[in-house]
Design an enzyme around this catalytic site. Structure first.
Site, mmCIF file in Angstrom:
data_model
loop_
_atom_site.group_PDB
_atom_site.id
_atom_site.type_symbol
_atom_site.label_atom_id
_atom_site.label_comp_id
_atom_site.label_asym_id
_atom_site.label_seq_id
_atom_site.Cartn_x
_atom_site.Cartn_y
_atom_site.Cartn_z
ATOM 1 N N LYS A 1 57.268 -8.763 38.345
ATOM 2 C CA LYS A 1 56.437 -9.539 39.279
ATOM 3 C C LYS A 1 57.053 -9.491 40.678
ATOM 4 C CE LYS A 1 54.585 -14.275 39.765
ATOM 5 N NZ LYS A 1 54.536 -15.613 39.121
ATOM 6 N N SER B 1 50.126 -17.029 38.402
ATOM 7 C CA SER B 1 50.357 -16.061 39.442
ATOM 8 C C SER B 1 50.982 -14.761 38.961
ATOM 9 C CB SER B 1 51.264 -16.674 40.511
ATOM 10 O OG SER B 1 52.516 -17.026 39.953
ATOM 11 N N SER C 1 51.988 -19.982 35.263
ATOM 12 C CA SER C 1 51.853 -18.619 35.791
ATOM 13 C C SER C 1 52.208 -17.490 34.854
ATOM 14 C CB SER C 1 52.659 -18.482 37.085
ATOM 15 O OG SER C 1 52.082 -19.251 38.094
#
Lengths: 436, 67
Positions: free
Chosen positions: A81, A156, A180
């Site tokens: 990420k 996210s 997330s």
């Protein structure tokens, strides 16, 4: 090896690599080919490291040929990420602003994966600074859902979930401050684990809310998450079994917009757990609404503390939803923040008491499947404005919580959240693997 | 300017923040929601006890963490 031949899991890839049926270089090439084909619509990658990944894959193949392979992750393509640093490229956190705080060049979780032979193939899309929603006005990938490109991948850890789902990586590193890892895992039909708070180092990770932030694994199966977690945490996972486990369940119905298909899928999931020998009992998550409100309060205050100077200097560089969400912390007093910490602490005590009578707790991960991207344009600054989620409670409590697929609504994946005692991440993943 | 917008403007000024009107409107609209978080926290029956860090319940957490 064709792109239809991407192994279904890290476990299968490791077996084929060990048997000499597949080389890491072939595996990385086929994953990059999947990325080539899917990226125009998926928007999972913010950066790709094709050359260094292929070089690392060839090194892995060399180790395997010389009998010095480093374990099941050696030669496995993974993504990271884009709020965690990697030495291959920049970390932009999907933002045009400078970082609000300095971070080191590469954190322990990524470093440990690399040391175990994992091949870092790229950085994966996120929501700006792991908060906010999609913003079509900014020059960053728009993460779409692999099942329906008109819908959100979740966030996210958006690209981490969607890239794993399509097979352009076999595992990914995500972060979870309120939802997330688990929310995009649920929306994209994969597995993800928010580990016990603090069990995976957060070095090299841009902070959002330091007392709620967790780094964790995402993969197609819970067993794969266990392989990743063992390396990322450096903790030996103790085996467990689902048969005989006492599982408390709370449907959390009546909160937010609830798709009726979630209740049907949850009931079916409970029957499957019972069929595996789990002993089910209804429970009520203690102080659910108060603790969830405390988590949200803490997130606003802590994220504002981190971003407030950046907001003052770079307000218009932030995405609209991000800057509005981050600035909510300015509206909360220090006394209210302390109130939230106290509610959280009392909630943790109550959760610990709950876990004296059960081994695991299950709930739905979210009250609905992935929303349409168009619906996010009007999302308000409050965290819950984009979707109905049942996840932030466990960020406040710190317990390990996984999401695994539990059926569909209109063809869109739904998630089952499985939670365990502190430091009992393995029990969660064992149950999650057996459930699948 | 609405009372919520006044409150937001004051809070932001304390942090040297001055924001465009459309942002101010959106953030002001969220003020009731932020206020509701405090009300939700106070639904905890043991609200006052939550401030007692040495309560037996808190020690239970410590045992769990050490395990």
């Amino acid at each position: 090896v064709s792109s239809e031949d991407v192994p279904v899991s890290i476990g299968e890839a490791a077996r084929r690599l060990a048997a000499g049926e597949l080389s890491s270089a072939e595996l990385v090439e086929v994953c990059l080919d999947v990325a080539d084909r899917t990226e125009p619509t998926l928007g999972a990658f913010t950066a790709r490291f094709d050359d260094s990944a292929l070089a690392a894959a060839r090194e892995s193949d060399g180790r395997r040929q010389s009998g010095t392979a480093r374990g099941p992750l050696d030669g496995i393509p993974v993504g990271v990420k884009d709020i965690l640093t990697t030495r291959e490229g920049p970390t932009r956190a999907q933002s045009l602003t400078p970082h609000p705080v300095p971070i080191e060049a590469e954190g322990d979780a990524v470093r440990r994966l690399r040391a175990a032979g994992a091949v870092i193939v790229g950085k994966l899309s996120t929501m700006e600074y792991a908060v906010g929603v999609t913003d079509e006005t900014k020059p960053f990938p728009l993460p779409t859902n692999p099942i329906d490109p008109h819908r959100w991948a979740g966030g996210s850890s958006s690209g981490s979930a969607s890239a794993v789902a399509v097979g352009s990586v076999l595992g990914a590193v995500g972060t979870d401050t309120a939802a997330s890892i688990r929310m995009p895992a649920a929306f994209c039909g994969i597995a993800g684990l928010k580990p016990t708070y603090g069990s995976v180092p957060r070095s090299g990770c841009l902070p959002l809310s330091p007392t709620l932030d967790h780094v964790g694994p995402m993969a197609r199966t819970a067993a794969d998450c266990a392989l990743l977690l063992a390396v990322m945490s450096g903790i030996e996972l103790q085996p467990g079994k689902l048969g005989g486990a006492r599982i408390g369940y709370d449907s959390l119905s009546g909160r937010g917009d609830r798709d009726p298909a979630v209740d049907t899928a949850f009931a079916t999931a409970l029957e499957r757990l019972r069929a595996h020998g789990a002993l089910l009992q209804p429970v009520e998550l203690p102080h659910y609404d108060a603790v969830t409100a405390a988590a949200e309060t803490i997130l606003y205050v802590e994220s504002f503390a981190i971003h407030r100077r950046n907001l003052a200097e770079h307000w218009s560089d932030y995405s609209r939803n991000t800057r509005r969400r981050l600035s909510l912390g300015a509206l909360i007093s220090s006394a209210e923040y302390v109130d939230a910490l106290c509610v959280r602490r009392a909630g943790m005590s109550a959760v610990a008491r709950l876990f004296e009578s059960v081994d695991l707790v299950v709930t739905p991960t979210a009250g609905a499947p992935a929303p349409l991207l168009s619906s996010l344009r009007d999302a308000g600054p409050m965290i819950g404005s984009a979707s109905t989620l049942y996840t932030a409670y466990w960020n406040a409590a710190g317990n390990p919580a996984a999401s695994v697929p539990m059926g569909t609504s209109g063809g869109l994946p739904l998630g089952l959240q499985i939670v365990g005692r502190w430091q009992c991440d393995a029990a969660v993943l064992v149950a999650a693997a057996a459930f699948a | 300017m609405t009372p919520d917008a006044v409150e937001v403007t004051r809070a932001f000024a304390a942090h040297d923040l001055s924001v465009p009107a459309d942002d101010l409107d959106a953030i002001s609209a969220a003020v009731p929601g932020v206020r509701a978080l405090g009300e939700q926290m106070r639904t905890m029956p043991s609200w006052s006890a939550a401030h007692q860090f040495d309560a037996p319940a808190a020690r239970t957490v410590d045992r769990q963490v050490r395990r």
